[in-house]
Write a protein that holds these residues in place. Structure first.
Motif, mmCIF file in Angstrom:
data_model
loop_
_atom_site.group_PDB
_atom_site.id
_atom_site.type_symbol
_atom_site.label_atom_id
_atom_site.label_comp_id
_atom_site.label_asym_id
_atom_site.label_seq_id
_atom_site.Cartn_x
_atom_site.Cartn_y
_atom_site.Cartn_z
ATOM 1 N N TYR A 133 12.495 -22.733 10.337
ATOM 2 C CA TYR A 133 12.962 -23.225 11.421
ATOM 3 C C TYR A 133 14.284 -23.991 10.773
ATOM 4 O O TYR A 133 15.057 -24.287 11.240
ATOM 5 C CB TYR A 133 12.106 -24.096 12.655
ATOM 6 C CG TYR A 133 12.656 -24.852 13.456
ATOM 7 C CD1 TYR A 133 12.235 -23.423 14.303
ATOM 8 C CD2 TYR A 133 13.058 -25.751 14.262
ATOM 9 C CE1 TYR A 133 12.343 -23.949 16.197
ATOM 10 C CE2 TYR A 133 13.468 -25.568 15.636
ATOM 11 C CZ TYR A 133 13.275 -24.633 16.702
ATOM 12 O OH TYR A 133 13.400 -24.780 17.777
ATOM 13 N N HIS A 149 17.356 -16.889 24.485
ATOM 14 C CA HIS A 149 16.380 -18.073 24.559
ATOM 15 C C HIS A 149 16.705 -18.441 26.198
ATOM 16 O O HIS A 149 17.791 -18.351 26.729
ATOM 17 C CB HIS A 149 17.382 -19.954 24.260
ATOM 18 C CG HIS A 149 15.553 -20.477 24.106
ATOM 19 N ND1 HIS A 149 15.790 -21.820 25.166
ATOM 20 C CD2 HIS A 149 14.420 -20.668 24.248
ATOM 21 C CE1 HIS A 149 14.881 -22.730 25.257
ATOM 22 N NE2 HIS A 149 13.749 -21.719 24.915
ATOM 23 N N TYR A 201 16.518 -16.018 17.543
ATOM 24 C CA TYR A 201 17.515 -16.311 16.360
ATOM 25 C C TYR A 201 17.857 -15.100 15.625
ATOM 26 O O TYR A 201 16.850 -14.216 14.977
ATOM 27 C CB TYR A 201 17.254 -17.364 15.524
ATOM 28 C CG TYR A 201 17.781 -19.235 15.746
ATOM 29 C CD1 TYR A 201 19.050 -19.004 16.232
ATOM 30 C CD2 TYR A 201 16.431 -19.421 16.652
ATOM 31 C CE1 TYR A 201 19.011 -20.199 16.923
ATOM 32 C CE2 TYR A 201 16.365 -20.429 17.098
ATOM 33 C CZ TYR A 201 17.637 -21.223 17.292
ATOM 34 O OH TYR A 201 17.507 -22.918 17.849
ATOM 35 N N THR A 244 9.472 -28.048 7.838
ATOM 36 C CA THR A 244 10.869 -27.447 9.042
ATOM 37 C C THR A 244 10.598 -25.949 7.978
ATOM 38 O O THR A 244 10.395 -25.467 9.229
ATOM 39 C CB THR A 244 11.920 -27.952 8.675
ATOM 40 O OG1 THR A 244 11.968 -27.620 7.223
ATOM 41 C CG2 THR A 244 12.444 -29.276 9.634
ATOM 42 N N ASP A 245 9.435 -24.875 7.332
ATOM 43 C CA ASP A 245 9.887 -23.635 7.276
ATOM 44 C C ASP A 245 10.992 -22.953 8.017
ATOM 45 O O ASP A 245 11.903 -23.647 7.844
ATOM 46 C CB ASP A 245 8.684 -23.512 8.395
ATOM 47 C CG ASP A 245 7.099 -23.879 7.345
ATOM 48 O OD1 ASP A 245 7.123 -23.906 5.997
ATOM 49 O OD2 ASP A 245 6.707 -25.023 7.805
ATOM 50 N N PHE A 276 6.273 -19.535 20.979
ATOM 51 C CA PHE A 276 5.678 -20.834 21.740
ATOM 52 C C PHE A 276 7.100 -21.859 22.891
ATOM 53 O O PHE A 276 7.396 -21.783 23.596
ATOM 54 C CB PHE A 276 5.126 -22.174 21.161
ATOM 55 C CG PHE A 276 4.800 -23.221 21.533
ATOM 56 C CD1 PHE A 276 3.543 -22.843 22.776
ATOM 57 C CD2 PHE A 276 5.812 -24.040 21.881
ATOM 58 C CE1 PHE A 276 3.027 -24.496 23.626
ATOM 59 C CE2 PHE A 276 4.972 -25.449 22.715
ATOM 60 C CZ PHE A 276 3.607 -25.560 23.569
ATOM 61 N N THR A 277 8.311 -21.662 21.946
ATOM 62 C CA THR A 277 9.208 -22.269 22.147
ATOM 63 C C THR A 277 10.390 -20.936 22.768
ATOM 64 O O THR A 277 10.961 -21.738 24.196
ATOM 65 C CB THR A 277 10.255 -22.951 21.742
ATOM 66 O OG1 THR A 277 10.613 -22.403 20.168
ATOM 67 C CG2 THR A 277 9.522 -23.967 20.665
ATOM 68 N N LEU A 318 2.333 -27.232 15.530
ATOM 69 C CA LEU A 318 3.675 -26.983 15.515
ATOM 70 C C LEU A 318 4.174 -25.581 15.949
ATOM 71 O O LEU A 318 4.638 -25.130 15.193
ATOM 72 C CB LEU A 318 3.971 -28.141 13.648
ATOM 73 C CG LEU A 318 2.672 -29.424 13.830
ATOM 74 C CD1 LEU A 318 3.682 -29.168 11.831
ATOM 75 C CD2 LEU A 318 3.268 -30.709 15.058
ATOM 76 N N PRO A 319 5.022 -26.383 16.217
ATOM 77 C CA PRO A 319 6.020 -25.029 16.569
ATOM 78 C C PRO A 319 7.158 -25.200 16.109
ATOM 79 O O PRO A 319 8.544 -24.352 16.572
ATOM 80 C CB PRO A 319 6.645 -25.160 18.565
ATOM 81 C CG PRO A 319 6.775 -27.069 18.269
ATOM 82 C CD PRO A 319 5.543 -26.807 17.562
ATOM 83 N N LEU A 320 6.642 -24.810 14.485
ATOM 84 C CA LEU A 320 8.397 -24.882 13.707
ATOM 85 C C LEU A 320 8.312 -23.474 13.003
ATOM 86 O O LEU A 320 8.560 -23.093 11.946
ATOM 87 C CB LEU A 320 8.216 -26.223 12.689
ATOM 88 C CG LEU A 320 9.454 -27.349 13.367
ATOM 89 C CD1 LEU A 320 8.832 -28.481 12.660
ATOM 90 C CD2 LEU A 320 9.627 -27.200 14.663
ATOM 91 N N MET A 380 18.361 -23.518 12.184
ATOM 92 C CA MET A 380 19.153 -24.776 12.599
ATOM 93 C C MET A 380 20.521 -25.283 11.510
ATOM 94 O O MET A 380 21.294 -25.520 12.221
ATOM 95 C CB MET A 380 18.302 -26.202 12.118
ATOM 96 C CG MET A 380 17.209 -26.838 13.177
ATOM 97 S SD MET A 380 17.902 -26.646 14.464
ATOM 98 C CE MET A 380 17.644 -25.502 15.514
ATOM 99 N N GLN A 440 23.352 -27.157 13.482
ATOM 100 C CA GLN A 440 22.395 -28.286 13.643
ATOM 101 C C GLN A 440 22.532 -29.019 12.671
ATOM 102 O O GLN A 440 22.135 -30.718 12.819
ATOM 103 C CB GLN A 440 20.691 -28.316 14.267
ATOM 104 C CG GLN A 440 20.659 -26.973 16.277
ATOM 105 C CD GLN A 440 21.459 -28.745 16.625
ATOM 106 O OE1 GLN A 440 21.283 -29.802 16.805
ATOM 107 N NE2 GLN A 440 22.180 -27.863 17.952
ATOM 108 N N VAL A 441 22.329 -28.747 11.458
ATOM 109 C CA VAL A 441 21.913 -29.603 10.402
ATOM 110 C C VAL A 441 22.712 -28.594 9.260
ATOM 111 O O VAL A 441 23.377 -27.726 9.318
ATOM 112 C CB VAL A 441 20.469 -29.540 9.880
ATOM 113 C CG1 VAL A 441 19.454 -29.920 10.806
ATOM 114 C CG2 VAL A 441 19.831 -27.961 9.709
ATOM 115 N N GLU A 457 12.809 -19.000 21.239
ATOM 116 C CA GLU A 457 13.594 -18.997 21.010
ATOM 117 C C GLU A 457 13.630 -17.907 19.953
ATOM 118 O O GLU A 457 13.220 -18.012 18.900
ATOM 119 C CB GLU A 457 14.377 -20.479 19.823
ATOM 120 C CG GLU A 457 14.688 -21.956 20.504
ATOM 121 C CD GLU A 457 14.159 -22.938 19.392
ATOM 122 O OE1 GLU A 457 15.015 -23.343 19.789
ATOM 123 O OE2 GLU A 457 13.186 -22.988 19.465
#
Lengths: 262, 262
Positions: free
Chosen positions: B192, B139, B128, B189-190, B123-124, B99-101, B196, B201-202, B126
């Protein structure tokens, strides 16, 4: 019906133009269940509707005699020999939280039997698909065959599920019998969990209350990677419900036994 | 100490060469706790060790008088004015599940105070980061400032946590008081989760038992995006423990009250 893979990609190209325009952007989130007068939270976004709309238009243009069943806009001609099953954004909670684990799911049934499907995660650019032959991952302009795991014992398994809160009480007990037997479990994965089974990264996914459009596209991807998807009793998963996806028939059987050993 | 951002990127470039070589590849997973004789599962991979090694080498070469504290190889010279805090792979469970998180976390403390940090998801692609000024996301060769949310009421909040199973019983009750008040929660979500929050985002992340290297890099990223990170009592998060990250001081305060309202 001609070569299927290019059309699957065409559908994903069109859908992702709609979803990525709105991913990680401020937007109004419509609470579907509030509209229906139900209390649980099931967010639907503008992106969801826009993506399904373009997918349906392309199907009708290319295959006017096919049926369509979509999450957002319902059923059309579903008694046709070929029927498309669409979830424009599986994992709307991931989507609105900015997490790259949601996907666009497009499956094709022939006389009720899943024969092809694609899962597209547009932010990472991954497309997991089967057109009826060996499943593959298309990513960064490369295509490679994928194979599910050959883990032989449940005690070596990695298990994913979206949330233990989605189970009824007796379902949770059954899930926990498997979870306790596995090496590792992890939550929060939506449709991404199933492509991790297909690509051999994890061994098991166990969920319940899936709608047909939550699982339709994923069945051919997993089965044609070497895995097995059924309901918790070992019957067809093609209509949704309680779903067990496994990397191979051996751990599938062990999980079935634990799920039903109360 | 010169310009910081290029060095943060240099560290991530070196680390990701190691982590991405092993991400989604078959590998031996070493169970750290089995080695220690403890029963719980805390997987460590070859990638973890290899990535921390190259990060430490670059720090020592460029800043030989700085201290280093890393998850895998411990403490060196940590009474120095500047000290680097490293978690080469935060979210090893995500990593081994494909998983990419997960992320590489590298933070910098000055006299015990977090002043800069970067989270890289290779992997993504990104990154931050904050070098002490406004936080940003780098990114796809683009850099943009990021801003945490201005959600004003807990009832409108999106809440993330890695797993409710990681809480002790009284912690779980406190967490659930906040969860029940929020609009939506999501697990798995670790690190990540924290970026967010930083990118709006959250709204909230609530976790416990974090080590210093799980949170060090993330504190400047969140604080310099407009957010707030403390422990559950509102004190410094710089040593880990029970962590509350919030998009702004208003929802931070509301969450603190709920966490402590038993």
């Amino acid at each position: 019906m001609g070569e299927l893979e290019p059309f699957l990609h065409q559908l994903c190209d069109a859908a992702s133009a709609e979803t990525m325009r709105l991913f990680r952007q401020p937007m109004d989130i419509v609470n579907k269940d509030e509209i229906k007068g139900v209390s649980s939270f099931d967010p639907v976004t503008l992106a969801d509707k826009a993506a399904e709309k373009v997918i349906r238009e392309l199907i009708k243009k290319n295959y006017p005699d096919h049926g369509i069943l979509g999450e957002e806009f319902g059923e059309e001609n579903i008694d046709a020999r070929f029927c498309w099953i669409i979830d424009p954004i599986d994992g709307t909670r991931s989507f609105i939280s900015g997490l790259p684990l949601w996907g666009t799911l497009i499956g094709l049934y022939e006389n009720g039997v899943p024969i092809a499907g694609i899962m597209h995660q547009p932010f990472t650019g991954e497309r997991y698909l089967s057109d009826g032959s060996q499943s593959k991952l298309v990513h960064m302009n490369k295509s490679k065959d994928i194979h599910s795991s050959n883990t032989q014992s449940i005690s070596d398994c990695l298990l994913l599920t979206t949330s233990p809160k989605l189970f009824m009480e007796d379902e949770l007990e059954a899930f926990e019998r498997v979870e306790d037997a596995c090496k590792l479990s992890r939550y929060g994965t939506d449709c991404y969990a199933y492509v991790m089974v297909a690509s051999g990264q994890v061994d098991l996914v166990i969920e319940s209350k899936l709608f047909i459009y939550d699982i339709a596209a994923l069945i051919p991807i997993i089965e044609n990677s070497g895995g097995r998807v059924t309901d918790w009793q070992g019957n067809s998963a093609a209509q949704g419900g309680q779903i067990l996806a496994a990397g191979n028939i051996d751990i599938h059987q062990q999980a079935i036994e634990l799920l039903n050993s109360n």
